[in-house]
Design a protein around this motif. Structure first.
Motif, PDB file in Angstrom:
ATOM      1  N   GLU A  64      63.973   8.775 -25.065  1.00 21.61           N
ATOM      2  CA  GLU A  64      62.753   8.999 -25.833  1.00 21.61           C
ATOM      3  C   GLU A  64      61.630   9.380 -24.866  1.00 21.61           C
ATOM      4  O   GLU A  64      61.027   8.509 -24.255  1.00 21.61           O
ATOM      5  N   PRO A  65      61.354  10.680 -24.751  1.00 28.96           N
ATOM      6  CA  PRO A  65      60.280  11.092 -23.841  1.00 28.96           C
ATOM      7  C   PRO A  65      58.916  11.077 -24.541  1.00 28.96           C
ATOM      8  O   PRO A  65      58.812  11.440 -25.708  1.00 28.96           O
ATOM      9  N   THR A  66      57.907  10.634 -23.825  1.00 30.33           N
ATOM     10  CA  THR A  66      56.521  10.770 -24.301  1.00 30.33           C
ATOM     11  C   THR A  66      55.669  11.214 -23.107  1.00 30.33           C
ATOM     12  O   THR A  66      56.105  11.122 -21.954  1.00 30.33           O
ATOM     13  N   GLN A  67      54.475  11.710 -23.432  1.00 31.60           N
ATOM     14  CA  GLN A  67      53.599  12.187 -22.368  1.00 31.60           C
ATOM     15  C   GLN A  67      52.376  11.291 -22.260  1.00 31.60           C
ATOM     16  O   GLN A  67      51.828  10.858 -23.274  1.00 31.60           O
ATOM     17  N   GLY A  68      51.980  10.998 -21.023  1.00 34.48           N
ATOM     18  CA  GLY A  68      50.747  10.254 -20.762  1.00 34.48           C
ATOM     19  C   GLY A  68      49.629  11.240 -20.462  1.00 34.48           C
ATOM     20  O   GLY A  68      49.437  12.200 -21.203  1.00 34.48           O
ATOM     21  N   GLU A  69      48.930  11.021 -19.371  1.00 35.01           N
ATOM     22  CA  GLU A  69      47.845  11.939 -18.990  1.00 35.01           C
ATOM     23  C   GLU A  69      48.390  13.347 -18.787  1.00 35.01           C
ATOM     24  O   GLU A  69      49.490  13.522 -18.248  1.00 35.01           O
ATOM     25  N   MET A  70      47.660  14.342 -19.257  1.00 38.05           N
ATOM     26  CA  MET A  70      48.134  15.727 -19.147  1.00 38.05           C
ATOM     27  C   MET A  70      46.981  16.645 -18.730  1.00 38.05           C
ATOM     28  O   MET A  70      45.884  16.542 -19.271  1.00 38.05           O
ATOM     29  N   ILE A  71      47.237  17.502 -17.740  1.00 38.39           N
ATOM     30  CA  ILE A  71      46.238  18.490 -17.311  1.00 38.39           C
ATOM     31  C   ILE A  71      46.851  19.867 -17.521  1.00 38.39           C
ATOM     32  O   ILE A  71      47.991  20.116 -17.111  1.00 38.39           O
ATOM     33  N   ILE A  72      46.116  20.755 -18.191  1.00 39.46           N
ATOM     34  CA  ILE A  72      46.629  22.098 -18.481  1.00 39.46           C
ATOM     35  C   ILE A  72      45.744  23.113 -17.773  1.00 39.46           C
ATOM     36  O   ILE A  72      44.537  23.167 -18.003  1.00 39.46           O
ATOM     37  N   GLU A  79      50.417  29.339 -18.170  1.00 34.77           N
ATOM     38  CA  GLU A  79      49.837  27.987 -18.168  1.00 34.77           C
ATOM     39  C   GLU A  79      50.684  27.091 -17.277  1.00 34.77           C
ATOM     40  O   GLU A  79      51.917  27.104 -17.379  1.00 34.77           O
ATOM     41  N   LEU A  80      50.014  26.310 -16.460  1.00 31.88           N
ATOM     42  CA  LEU A  80      50.703  25.272 -15.699  1.00 31.88           C
ATOM     43  C   LEU A  80      50.288  23.925 -16.281  1.00 31.88           C
ATOM     44  O   LEU A  80      49.102  23.610 -16.332  1.00 31.88           O
ATOM     45  N   VAL A  81      51.291  23.177 -16.768  1.00 26.11           N
ATOM     46  CA  VAL A  81      51.034  21.859 -17.336  1.00 26.11           C
ATOM     47  C   VAL A  81      51.479  20.813 -16.315  1.00 26.11           C
ATOM     48  O   VAL A  81      52.603  20.877 -15.806  1.00 26.11           O
ATOM     49  N   ILE A  82      50.575  19.895 -16.001  1.00 26.08           N
ATOM     50  CA  ILE A  82      50.906  18.773 -15.120  1.00 26.08           C
ATOM     51  C   ILE A  82      50.802  17.534 -15.991  1.00 26.08           C
ATOM     52  O   ILE A  82      49.742  17.269 -16.560  1.00 26.08           O
ATOM     53  N   SER A  83      51.896  16.831 -16.142  1.00 22.49           N
ATOM     54  CA  SER A  83      51.930  15.783 -17.157  1.00 22.49           C
ATOM     55  C   SER A  83      52.667  14.544 -16.671  1.00 22.49           C
ATOM     56  O   SER A  83      53.693  14.642 -16.000  1.00 22.49           O
ATOM     57  N   GLU A  84      52.128  13.403 -17.018  1.00 21.63           N
ATOM     58  CA  GLU A  84      52.846  12.159 -16.785  1.00 21.63           C
ATOM     59  C   GLU A  84      53.879  12.055 -17.906  1.00 21.63           C
ATOM     60  O   GLU A  84      53.525  11.888 -19.084  1.00 21.63           O
TER      61      GLU A  84
END
Lengths: 129, 129
Positions: A64-72, A79-84
């Motif tokens: 079960e993946p989820t995302q925390g802090e995300m910078i786009i 687009e470069l997505v940097i995501s926890e």
């Protein structure tokens, strides 16, 4: 474009959890790549789908993946997505981190569809392994 | 395409060291972005050039970037470069890391030129700051 990307990633996370790999593949094109694990890359839809099935099996079909802090970071059609990226599963003692700092590259295709071009959930941890 | 990207990054590193920002701008297009520092982004050639001049000043006009280990993930006309970027300068006590794990996105434009779309030398360290 930021909201669109967040919505796509959310739908992908749900599809992975539900093992709905047919829906998941709607967000990939035939140029795309997935870093399955350090040193192993899946290319094109067919390989990527097989890799997701293997990953689901590895995690006892409970991933079960989820995302925390995300910078786009947006530059025109790329687009470069940097995501926890947080992974939850029944599996004990995974040899891979369950709390990742992932890097995803999205781009718009000629039909204006935003698709994931490069999915690398290991981020910069691919270095110095 | 891997050798081409390595050659471009090498030329950019030399241009930065020589403060030859006119040559450096040949590798950027008007859509491109540069993460100057966490929370600060330069967009388009003019802003990016100014940012490089400020960065050079910050490091006492002695900045010398080189690349260590580099991994290039290629998906059609888009590339994600993950690179150990080493910065050397006369400046003592920089508030920014001099040994970075950078993420760069390259893409081919309609003329087939490979250009840097997103330059983020901070990599996934942009998260949780």
């Amino acid at each position: 474009m930021e909201d669109e990307i967040k919505e796509i990633i959310k739908r992908c996370d749900i599809a992975i959890k539900q093992e709905d790999f047919e829906s998941l593949m709607n967000y990939y094109s035939d140029d795309d790549i997935l870093v399955v694990k350090p040193g192993m890359i899946a290319r094109r839809k067919e390989e990527i789908k097989k890799a997701f099935i293997s990953i689901a099996n590895y995690f006892n079909n409970s991933i079960e993946p989820t995302q925390g802090e995300m910078i786009i970071l947006e530059a025109g059609n790329a687009e470069l997505v940097i995501s926890e990226t947080l992974l939850n599963s029944d599996k004990e003692n995974s040899e891979y981190s369950m709390d990742r700092r992932a890097t995803y590259v999205f781009r718009k295709n000629s039909n204006g569809e935003l698709l994931c071009a490069i999915e690398n959930s290991y981020g910069t941890d691919l270095l110095n392994r």
